[in-house]
Design a protein around this motif. Structure first.
Motif, PDB file in Angstrom:
ATOM      1  N   LYS A   1       0.836  -1.206   0.000  1.00  0.00           N
ATOM      2  CA  LYS A   1       0.000   0.000   0.000  1.00  0.00           C
ATOM      3  C   LYS A   1       0.871   1.258   0.000  1.00  0.00           C
ATOM      4  O   LYS A   1       0.594   2.210  -0.729  1.00  0.00           O
ATOM      5  CB  LYS A   1      -0.928   0.018   1.211  1.00  0.00           C
ATOM      6  CG  LYS A   1      -2.041  -0.987   1.162  1.00  0.00           C
ATOM      7  CD  LYS A   1      -2.893  -0.894   2.406  1.00  0.00           C
ATOM      8  CE  LYS A   1      -3.939  -1.984   2.432  1.00  0.00           C
ATOM      9  NZ  LYS A   1      -4.717  -1.968   3.675  1.00  0.00           N
TER      10      LYS A   1
ATOM     11  N   ILE B   1       1.088   4.277  -2.871  1.00  0.00           N
ATOM     12  CA  ILE B   1       0.913   5.709  -2.620  1.00  0.00           C
ATOM     13  C   ILE B   1       2.112   6.488  -3.156  1.00  0.00           C
ATOM     14  O   ILE B   1       1.957   7.514  -3.827  1.00  0.00           O
ATOM     15  CB  ILE B   1       0.705   5.984  -1.116  1.00  0.00           C
ATOM     16  CG1 ILE B   1      -0.624   5.379  -0.648  1.00  0.00           C
ATOM     17  CG2 ILE B   1       0.749   7.487  -0.830  1.00  0.00           C
ATOM     18  CD1 ILE B   1      -0.792   5.342   0.865  1.00  0.00           C
TER      19      ILE B   1
ATOM     20  N   GLU C   1       1.959   6.763  -6.839  1.00  0.00           N
ATOM     21  CA  GLU C   1       0.928   7.729  -7.242  1.00  0.00           C
ATOM     22  C   GLU C   1       1.496   9.161  -7.280  1.00  0.00           C
ATOM     23  O   GLU C   1       1.092   9.976  -8.102  1.00  0.00           O
ATOM     24  CB  GLU C   1      -0.237   7.637  -6.251  1.00  0.00           C
ATOM     25  CG  GLU C   1      -1.381   8.559  -6.487  1.00  0.00           C
ATOM     26  CD  GLU C   1      -2.460   8.422  -5.416  1.00  0.00           C
ATOM     27  OE1 GLU C   1      -3.245   9.367  -5.285  1.00  0.00           O
ATOM     28  OE2 GLU C   1      -2.510   7.386  -4.714  1.00  0.00           O
ATOM     29  N   TYR C   2       2.429   9.467  -6.378  1.00  0.00           N
ATOM     30  CA  TYR C   2       3.030  10.799  -6.291  1.00  0.00           C
ATOM     31  C   TYR C   2       4.439  10.832  -6.894  1.00  0.00           C
ATOM     32  O   TYR C   2       5.204  11.762  -6.641  1.00  0.00           O
ATOM     33  CB  TYR C   2       3.088  11.244  -4.827  1.00  0.00           C
ATOM     34  CG  TYR C   2       1.730  11.588  -4.255  1.00  0.00           C
ATOM     35  CD1 TYR C   2       1.284  12.898  -4.209  1.00  0.00           C
ATOM     36  CD2 TYR C   2       0.894  10.585  -3.772  1.00  0.00           C
ATOM     37  CE1 TYR C   2       0.047  13.211  -3.695  1.00  0.00           C
ATOM     38  CE2 TYR C   2      -0.356  10.887  -3.253  1.00  0.00           C
ATOM     39  CZ  TYR C   2      -0.771  12.204  -3.216  1.00  0.00           C
ATOM     40  OH  TYR C   2      -2.002  12.519  -2.703  1.00  0.00           O
TER      41      TYR C   2
ATOM     42  N   SER D   1      -1.061  16.195   1.261  1.00  0.00           N
ATOM     43  CA  SER D   1      -1.898  15.071   0.853  1.00  0.00           C
ATOM     44  C   SER D   1      -1.124  13.759   0.913  1.00  0.00           C
ATOM     45  O   SER D   1      -1.628  12.749   1.433  1.00  0.00           O
ATOM     46  CB  SER D   1      -2.427  15.313  -0.567  1.00  0.00           C
ATOM     47  OG  SER D   1      -3.157  14.213  -1.033  1.00  0.00           O
ATOM     48  N   LEU D   2       0.093  13.770   0.391  1.00  0.00           N
ATOM     49  CA  LEU D   2       0.934  12.573   0.422  1.00  0.00           C
ATOM     50  C   LEU D   2       1.203  12.141   1.859  1.00  0.00           C
ATOM     51  O   LEU D   2       1.024  10.972   2.217  1.00  0.00           O
ATOM     52  CB  LEU D   2       2.242  12.832  -0.317  1.00  0.00           C
ATOM     53  CG  LEU D   2       3.323  11.755  -0.238  1.00  0.00           C
ATOM     54  CD1 LEU D   2       2.814  10.410  -0.743  1.00  0.00           C
ATOM     55  CD2 LEU D   2       4.558  12.196  -1.019  1.00  0.00           C
TER      56      LEU D   2
ATOM     57  N   GLY E   1      -0.499  12.838   4.508  1.00  0.00           N
ATOM     58  CA  GLY E   1      -1.743  12.402   5.134  1.00  0.00           C
ATOM     59  C   GLY E   1      -2.114  10.977   4.771  1.00  0.00           C
ATOM     60  O   GLY E   1      -2.507  10.183   5.627  1.00  0.00           O
ATOM     61  N   LYS E   2      -1.976  10.633   3.497  1.00  0.00           N
ATOM     62  CA  LYS E   2      -2.296   9.271   3.052  1.00  0.00           C
ATOM     63  C   LYS E   2      -1.353   8.251   3.686  1.00  0.00           C
ATOM     64  O   LYS E   2      -1.781   7.178   4.108  1.00  0.00           O
ATOM     65  CB  LYS E   2      -2.221   9.173   1.528  1.00  0.00           C
ATOM     66  CG  LYS E   2      -3.373   9.847   0.828  1.00  0.00           C
ATOM     67  CD  LYS E   2      -3.275   9.689  -0.670  1.00  0.00           C
ATOM     68  CE  LYS E   2      -4.442  10.376  -1.359  1.00  0.00           C
ATOM     69  NZ  LYS E   2      -4.429  10.169  -2.817  1.00  0.00           N
TER      70      LYS E   2
ATOM     71  N   MET F   1      -2.069   7.660   7.444  1.00  0.00           N
ATOM     72  CA  MET F   1      -3.278   6.897   7.766  1.00  0.00           C
ATOM     73  C   MET F   1      -3.063   5.391   7.707  1.00  0.00           C
ATOM     74  O   MET F   1      -3.929   4.625   8.133  1.00  0.00           O
ATOM     75  CB  MET F   1      -4.421   7.313   6.840  1.00  0.00           C
ATOM     76  CG  MET F   1      -4.867   8.746   7.089  1.00  0.00           C
ATOM     77  SD  MET F   1      -6.310   9.207   6.144  1.00  0.00           S
ATOM     78  CE  MET F   1      -7.543   8.153   6.896  1.00  0.00           C
ATOM     79  N   LEU F   2      -1.920   4.958   7.200  1.00  0.00           N
ATOM     80  CA  LEU F   2      -1.638   3.519   7.146  1.00  0.00           C
ATOM     81  C   LEU F   2      -1.327   2.999   8.546  1.00  0.00           C
ATOM     82  O   LEU F   2      -0.557   3.613   9.288  1.00  0.00           O
ATOM     83  CB  LEU F   2      -0.443   3.243   6.228  1.00  0.00           C
ATOM     84  CG  LEU F   2      -0.609   3.580   4.744  1.00  0.00           C
ATOM     85  CD1 LEU F   2       0.706   3.413   4.013  1.00  0.00           C
ATOM     86  CD2 LEU F   2      -1.687   2.697   4.117  1.00  0.00           C
TER      87      LEU F   2
END
Length: 87
Positions: free
Chosen positions: A20, A24, A27-28, A61-62, A64-65, A68-69
């Protein structure tokens, strides 16, 4: 668009979330300047540093994602304000 340099320090205590986390980061990927990961086998954790050059909202945003893991801790250090550049 104004960007800032930031360094993200990530500690992964639960290696089950590695896929995961990598998703992420992928994605960035356009914002990532460099990345270094070190497995600390004696402690059973992984330590990752990620350098990004991105707008502040993208960095937040990065982070934060990732934050949250489950089993992952992250801290972000930003370049001082006023030292950014425009594209």
């Amino acid at each position: 668009m104004e960007t800032r340099i930031a360094v993200m320090g990530i500690i992964v205590e639960d290696t089950q979330v590695t896929e995961k986390l990598n998703g992420i980061l992928h994605e960035y990927g356009t914002y990532i300047v460099g990345r270094m990961g070190v497995p600390y086998r004696d402690r059973g954790i992984c330590i990752i540093s990620v350098i990004v050059d991105a707008p502040g909202d993208v960095i937040s945003s990065l982070a934060g994602k990732i934050g949250m893991l489950d089993g992952v801790s992250i801290k972000t250090v930003y370049q001082k304000a006023g030292n950014s550049h425009a594209d």
